[in-house]
Design a protein around this motif. Sequence first.
Motif, PDB file in Angstrom:
ATOM      1  N   UNK A 129      -8.499  -2.121   2.286  1.00 16.39           N
ATOM      2  CA  UNK A 129      -7.385  -2.872   2.877  1.00 16.39           C
ATOM      3  C   UNK A 129      -6.107  -2.729   2.055  1.00 16.39           C
ATOM      4  N   UNK A 130      -6.246  -2.762   0.730  1.00 11.48           N
ATOM      5  CA  UNK A 130      -5.087  -2.608  -0.143  1.00 11.48           C
ATOM      6  C   UNK A 130      -4.401  -1.267   0.061  1.00 11.48           C
ATOM      7  N   UNK A 131      -5.217  -0.225   0.279  1.00 12.85           N
ATOM      8  CA  UNK A 131      -4.641   1.109   0.504  1.00 12.85           C
ATOM      9  C   UNK A 131      -3.991   1.202   1.886  1.00 12.85           C
ATOM     10  N   UNK A 132      -4.673   0.674   2.907  1.00 11.57           N
ATOM     11  CA  UNK A 132      -4.166   0.778   4.285  1.00 11.57           C
ATOM     12  C   UNK A 132      -2.871  -0.014   4.466  1.00 11.57           C
ATOM     13  N   UNK A 133      -2.855  -1.262   3.977  1.00 10.70           N
ATOM     14  CA  UNK A 133      -1.716  -2.136   4.259  1.00 10.70           C
ATOM     15  C   UNK A 133      -0.589  -2.020   3.231  1.00 10.70           C
ATOM     16  N   UNK A 134      -0.929  -1.721   1.968  1.00 10.21           N
ATOM     17  CA  UNK A 134       0.099  -1.743   0.920  1.00 10.21           C
ATOM     18  C   UNK A 134       0.207  -0.443   0.142  1.00 10.21           C
ATOM     19  N   UNK A 135      -0.592   0.566   0.514  1.00 10.22           N
ATOM     20  CA  UNK A 135      -0.577   1.869  -0.170  1.00 10.22           C
ATOM     21  C   UNK A 135      -0.861   1.712  -1.667  1.00 10.22           C
ATOM     22  N   UNK A 136      -1.753   0.786  -2.000  1.00  8.97           N
ATOM     23  CA  UNK A 136      -2.079   0.520  -3.405  1.00  8.97           C
ATOM     24  C   UNK A 136      -3.215   1.434  -3.859  1.00  8.97           C
ATOM     25  N   UNK A 137      -3.011   2.085  -5.005  1.00  7.31           N
ATOM     26  CA  UNK A 137      -4.039   2.935  -5.586  1.00  7.31           C
ATOM     27  C   UNK A 137      -4.205   2.545  -7.061  1.00  7.31           C
ATOM     28  N   UNK A 138      -5.345   1.997  -7.460  1.00  4.47           N
ATOM     29  CA  UNK A 138      -5.557   1.622  -8.860  1.00  4.47           C
ATOM     30  C   UNK A 138      -5.523   2.845  -9.775  1.00  4.47           C
ATOM     31  N   UNK A 139      -5.101   2.654 -11.042  1.00  5.16           N
ATOM     32  CA  UNK A 139      -5.078   3.776 -11.976  1.00  5.16           C
ATOM     33  C   UNK A 139      -6.488   4.042 -12.510  1.00  5.16           C
ATOM     34  N   UNK A 140      -6.619   5.128 -13.280  1.00  3.88           N
ATOM     35  CA  UNK A 140      -7.940   5.570 -13.743  1.00  3.88           C
ATOM     36  C   UNK A 140      -8.602   4.546 -14.666  1.00  3.88           C
ATOM     37  N   UNK A 141      -7.796   3.924 -15.538  1.00  2.50           N
ATOM     38  CA  UNK A 141      -8.375   2.947 -16.469  1.00  2.50           C
ATOM     39  C   UNK A 141      -8.928   1.749 -15.702  1.00  2.50           C
ATOM     40  N   UNK A 142      -8.187   1.306 -14.685  1.00  3.92           N
ATOM     41  CA  UNK A 142      -8.668   0.196 -13.860  1.00  3.92           C
ATOM     42  C   UNK A 142      -9.961   0.562 -13.142  1.00  3.92           C
ATOM     43  N   UNK A 143     -10.052   1.815 -12.661  1.00  2.00           N
ATOM     44  CA  UNK A 143     -11.254   2.264 -11.962  1.00  2.00           C
ATOM     45  C   UNK A 143     -12.472   2.249 -12.893  1.00  2.00           C
ATOM     46  N   UNK A 144     -12.249   2.584 -14.178  1.00  2.00           N
ATOM     47  CA  UNK A 144     -13.341   2.502 -15.153  1.00  2.00           C
ATOM     48  C   UNK A 144     -13.780   1.047 -15.320  1.00  2.00           C
ATOM     49  N   UNK A 145     -12.789   0.143 -15.356  1.00  2.00           N
ATOM     50  CA  UNK A 145     -13.109  -1.282 -15.433  1.00  2.00           C
ATOM     51  C   UNK A 145     -13.894  -1.741 -14.219  1.00  2.00           C
ATOM     52  N   UNK A 146     -13.501  -1.272 -13.033  1.00  2.00           N
ATOM     53  CA  UNK A 146     -14.246  -1.592 -11.814  1.00  2.00           C
ATOM     54  C   UNK A 146     -15.705  -1.163 -11.966  1.00  2.00           C
ATOM     55  N   UNK A 147     -15.882   0.089 -12.444  1.00  2.00           N
ATOM     56  CA  UNK A 147     -17.225   0.657 -12.552  1.00  2.00           C
ATOM     57  C   UNK A 147     -18.102  -0.169 -13.498  1.00  2.00           C
TER      58      UNK A 147
END
Length: 241
Positions: free
Chosen positions: A205-223
């Motif tokens: 939803x964040x990508x579709x509505x707001x074009x939001x893309x988390x950075x690589x460090x955040x993605x590691x935190x997600x993982x």
Amino acid sequence: LFGLPIMIKNGYWYQKGKKVFKPLLLRCIFGVLAATISFYCLQRMLVSDVNMLLQISPIFTAVFAVFMLKEKFPKSNWLFYSIALFGCVLIIKPGTDTVLLLPALLCILCAIISSVDLNLLRIIGKRGMVGLPVIFYFGLFSLLVSFPWVIFNFAPMNSLQFLSILGIGVFTLLTQTFLSYAYTMAPSARISIYSYAGILFCGVNGFIFFKEIPDKISLIGYALIIFTALALYLRDNKDKS
């Protein structure tokens, strides 16, 4: 408005009143506080980051369940919890953006408050009140608390804003209904794991509505946070078997 006729018809006004008054009042207070903080954070951070930080709520839910519900968890859980909290640090990235630091810390505070709220739901359920009455009183309390603020800070809405707020109301009602029943049916720590499915939906939803893309460090935190939740869930299921 939706629940009022059913409340009157079934006499829920007095049902289990004395047993649940204190935890129900606390649940309303913590619920409104958590909702207010989450709205503040959503206005200042990526939708996916806010959702991910809120997903550490199960950690605090399990911890508070020890004190509030006398539910126990293995000492090895602390290792997993530490990994998840390190994942939060990667998402927040303290020192890189001081503007976002306060909203991020408030987001973690919101997760802590929500964990208390969820355990209060379980206490209320154990004392015999489930479903609609819990949701109705929470909605009524929210209305009474927010009404003066709305009056003195009135802002007219356009059609899109009105539909958006109406949508928030409908989806919040559904969420509260499902949560209220779920947390009265099983231990808090076992139920909370399923909320991680929201990570995928919020990211999309964040990508579709707001074009939001988390950075690589955040993605590691997600993982790390997702790994922690999955590992705990699989281990608990194995122990249960």
